[in-house]
Design a protein around this motif. Structure first.
Motif, mmCIF file in Angstrom:
data_model
loop_
_atom_site.group_PDB
_atom_site.id
_atom_site.type_symbol
_atom_site.label_atom_id
_atom_site.label_comp_id
_atom_site.label_asym_id
_atom_site.label_seq_id
_atom_site.Cartn_x
_atom_site.Cartn_y
_atom_site.Cartn_z
ATOM 1 N N SER A 35 0.899 -1.205 0.101
ATOM 2 C CA SER A 35 -0.089 0.131 -0.052
ATOM 3 C C SER A 35 0.867 1.202 0.073
ATOM 4 O O SER A 35 1.738 1.304 0.598
ATOM 5 C CB SER A 35 -0.826 0.222 1.319
ATOM 6 N N ARG A 36 0.299 2.357 -0.799
ATOM 7 C CA ARG A 36 1.395 3.419 -1.226
ATOM 8 C C ARG A 36 0.510 4.546 -0.710
ATOM 9 O O ARG A 36 -0.574 4.552 -1.275
ATOM 10 C CB ARG A 36 2.133 3.481 -2.411
ATOM 11 N N LEU A 37 1.137 5.768 -0.340
ATOM 12 C CA LEU A 37 0.407 6.924 -0.323
ATOM 13 C C LEU A 37 1.362 7.842 -1.101
ATOM 14 O O LEU A 37 2.747 8.012 -0.618
ATOM 15 C CB LEU A 37 0.185 7.535 0.922
ATOM 16 N N GLY A 38 1.031 8.293 -2.363
ATOM 17 C CA GLY A 38 1.963 9.357 -2.855
ATOM 18 C C GLY A 38 3.164 8.383 -3.271
ATOM 19 O O GLY A 38 2.982 7.023 -3.834
ATOM 20 N N ASN A 39 4.252 8.632 -3.330
ATOM 21 C CA ASN A 39 5.456 7.894 -3.506
ATOM 22 C C ASN A 39 6.153 7.047 -2.601
ATOM 23 O O ASN A 39 7.252 6.655 -2.509
ATOM 24 C CB ASN A 39 6.560 8.949 -4.043
ATOM 25 N N PHE A 40 5.240 7.089 -1.194
ATOM 26 C CA PHE A 40 5.753 6.414 -0.180
ATOM 27 C C PHE A 40 5.091 5.038 0.103
ATOM 28 O O PHE A 40 3.908 5.040 0.149
ATOM 29 C CB PHE A 40 5.547 7.399 1.150
ATOM 30 N N THR A 41 5.911 4.177 0.645
ATOM 31 C CA THR A 41 5.429 2.909 0.936
ATOM 32 C C THR A 41 4.872 2.782 2.403
ATOM 33 O O THR A 41 5.524 3.489 3.323
ATOM 34 C CB THR A 41 6.279 1.568 0.831
ATOM 35 N N ILE A 42 3.607 2.512 2.597
ATOM 36 C CA ILE A 42 2.939 2.782 3.871
ATOM 37 C C ILE A 42 2.882 1.226 4.534
ATOM 38 O O ILE A 42 3.095 1.265 5.810
ATOM 39 C CB ILE A 42 1.480 3.367 3.988
ATOM 40 N N ASN A 43 2.869 0.127 3.791
ATOM 41 C CA ASN A 43 2.781 -1.236 4.413
ATOM 42 C C ASN A 43 2.929 -2.232 3.297
ATOM 43 O O ASN A 43 2.607 -1.788 2.221
ATOM 44 C CB ASN A 43 1.289 -1.306 5.318
ATOM 45 N N ILE A 44 3.557 -3.147 3.903
ATOM 46 C CA ILE A 44 3.677 -4.335 2.853
ATOM 47 C C ILE A 44 2.968 -5.623 3.580
ATOM 48 O O ILE A 44 3.204 -5.864 4.791
ATOM 49 C CB ILE A 44 4.936 -4.879 2.835
ATOM 50 N N TYR A 45 1.798 -6.071 2.690
ATOM 51 C CA TYR A 45 1.186 -7.187 3.635
ATOM 52 C C TYR A 45 1.499 -8.472 2.909
ATOM 53 O O TYR A 45 1.515 -8.662 1.698
ATOM 54 C CB TYR A 45 -0.498 -6.633 3.353
ATOM 55 N N ASP A 46 1.417 -9.425 3.765
ATOM 56 C CA ASP A 46 1.540 -10.896 3.353
ATOM 57 C C ASP A 46 0.201 -11.180 2.807
ATOM 58 O O ASP A 46 -0.713 -10.516 3.095
ATOM 59 C CB ASP A 46 1.896 -11.834 4.405
ATOM 60 N N SER A 47 0.152 -12.200 2.140
ATOM 61 C CA SER A 47 -1.042 -12.792 1.553
ATOM 62 C C SER A 47 -2.167 -13.142 2.242
ATOM 63 O O SER A 47 -3.283 -13.082 2.070
ATOM 64 C CB SER A 47 -0.871 -14.046 0.436
ATOM 65 N N ASP A 48 -1.927 -13.401 3.567
ATOM 66 C CA ASP A 48 -3.091 -13.876 4.747
ATOM 67 C C ASP A 48 -3.393 -12.747 5.386
ATOM 68 O O ASP A 48 -3.984 -12.784 6.230
ATOM 69 C CB ASP A 48 -2.320 -15.053 5.306
ATOM 70 N N GLU A 49 -3.046 -11.536 5.231
ATOM 71 C CA GLU A 49 -3.130 -10.406 6.033
ATOM 72 C C GLU A 49 -4.218 -9.449 5.257
ATOM 73 O O GLU A 49 -4.228 -9.281 4.141
ATOM 74 C CB GLU A 49 -1.931 -9.330 6.187
ATOM 75 N N LYS A 50 -5.342 -8.962 6.037
ATOM 76 C CA LYS A 50 -6.119 -7.927 5.564
ATOM 77 C C LYS A 50 -5.312 -6.678 5.023
ATOM 78 O O LYS A 50 -4.443 -6.270 6.004
ATOM 79 C CB LYS A 50 -7.254 -7.405 6.479
ATOM 80 N N VAL A 51 -5.711 -6.089 4.029
ATOM 81 C CA VAL A 51 -4.976 -4.949 3.552
ATOM 82 C C VAL A 51 -5.782 -3.686 4.031
ATOM 83 O O VAL A 51 -6.748 -3.626 3.554
ATOM 84 C CB VAL A 51 -5.061 -5.084 2.109
ATOM 85 N N GLY A 52 -5.201 -2.747 4.681
ATOM 86 C CA GLY A 52 -5.789 -1.526 5.065
ATOM 87 C C GLY A 52 -5.691 -0.408 4.276
ATOM 88 O O GLY A 52 -4.875 -0.465 3.260
ATOM 89 N N TYR A 53 -6.670 0.484 4.543
ATOM 90 C CA TYR A 53 -6.227 2.046 3.755
ATOM 91 C C TYR A 53 -5.127 2.361 4.490
ATOM 92 O O TYR A 53 -4.804 2.946 5.630
ATOM 93 C CB TYR A 53 -7.381 2.775 4.171
ATOM 94 N N PRO A 54 -4.175 3.167 3.299
ATOM 95 C CA PRO A 54 -2.890 3.508 3.829
ATOM 96 C C PRO A 54 -2.961 5.022 4.370
ATOM 97 O O PRO A 54 -2.907 5.938 3.409
ATOM 98 C CB PRO A 54 -2.277 3.371 2.304
ATOM 99 N N THR A 55 -2.890 5.107 5.646
ATOM 100 C CA THR A 55 -2.583 6.351 6.365
ATOM 101 C C THR A 55 -1.421 6.303 7.109
ATOM 102 O O THR A 55 -1.085 5.176 7.720
ATOM 103 C CB THR A 55 -3.825 6.662 7.235
ATOM 104 N N LEU A 56 -0.594 7.181 6.776
ATOM 105 C CA LEU A 56 0.882 7.261 7.428
ATOM 106 C C LEU A 56 0.757 6.947 9.214
ATOM 107 O O LEU A 56 1.422 6.184 9.700
ATOM 108 C CB LEU A 56 1.416 8.546 7.569
ATOM 109 N N CYS A 57 -0.177 7.482 9.754
ATOM 110 C CA CYS A 57 -0.205 7.002 11.101
ATOM 111 C C CYS A 57 -0.469 5.620 11.501
ATOM 112 O O CYS A 57 -0.304 5.043 12.378
ATOM 113 C CB CYS A 57 -1.375 7.979 11.906
ATOM 114 N N LYS A 58 -1.086 4.926 10.707
ATOM 115 C CA LYS A 58 -1.194 3.587 10.837
ATOM 116 C C LYS A 58 -0.264 2.518 9.879
ATOM 117 O O LYS A 58 -0.637 1.431 9.629
ATOM 118 C CB LYS A 58 -2.764 3.188 10.421
ATOM 119 N N GLY A 59 0.695 3.245 9.456
ATOM 120 C CA GLY A 59 1.790 2.378 8.604
ATOM 121 C C GLY A 59 2.577 1.498 9.479
ATOM 122 O O GLY A 59 2.647 1.596 10.583
#
Length: 150
Positions: A35-59
């Motif tokens: 998940s990316r916000l602009g040019n920044f990677t916020i999170n990398i999720y494994d296939s078994d994880e739920k993907v969240g909306y990328p906000t910096l405070c929750k990265g």
């Protein structure tokens, strides 16, 4: 919100959302989703994880050989179980976040808090609220209230 403004070049106060949708991107990389916000990677999720909306405070970030949520878990804050303790500490008001939420959501959340407060006022044990169905990822946290800081 300042970090989000830096990452996107937009004020989060303009559209009532910290991570403007036009700047949110998801990329599939093998068995992971990025998940990316602009040019920044916020999170990398494994296939078994739920993907969240990328906000910096929750990265999830990596620092000093540790990976984790440095600011806030990507779940909803729910302090209803702590209402008696908060009242004992002198808390007389709560802010319930409802930005970018519908009237039905706000009604259910406010109603759950009202029920919890009424239960406490009647001297009954505070039953756990049923807000998890409204929470991000159907999970919640007490945030910094119960967090052990390193």
């Amino acid at each position: 919100c300042s970090l989000s403004s830096y990452a996107t070049g937009e004020s989060p106060n303009m559209n009532g959302v910290c991570s403007p949708a036009a700047h949110v991107h998801y990329e599939e990389r093998g068995d992971t989703t990025v998940s990316r916000l602009g040019n920044f990677t916020i999170n990398i999720y494994d296939s078994d994880e739920k993907v969240g909306y990328p906000t910096l405070c929750k990265g999830r970030f990596r620092a000093m050989d540790k990976s984790g949520y440095l600011f806030e878990e990507p779940t909803s804050l729910d302090v209803t179980a702590m209402l008696p303790e908060l009242a004992d500490a002198g808390v007389s008001a709560l802010k319930i976040e409802g930005r970018q939420r519908g009237k039905a959501y706000i009604s259910q959340v406010v109603g759950a808090f009202r029920t919890s407060l009424d239960t406490i006022a009647e001297g009954q044990l505070n039953a756990r609220s049923k807000l998890s169905t409204l929470s991000e990822g159907q999970s919640d946290t007490t945030g910094a209230y119960r967090r052990s800081w390193q």
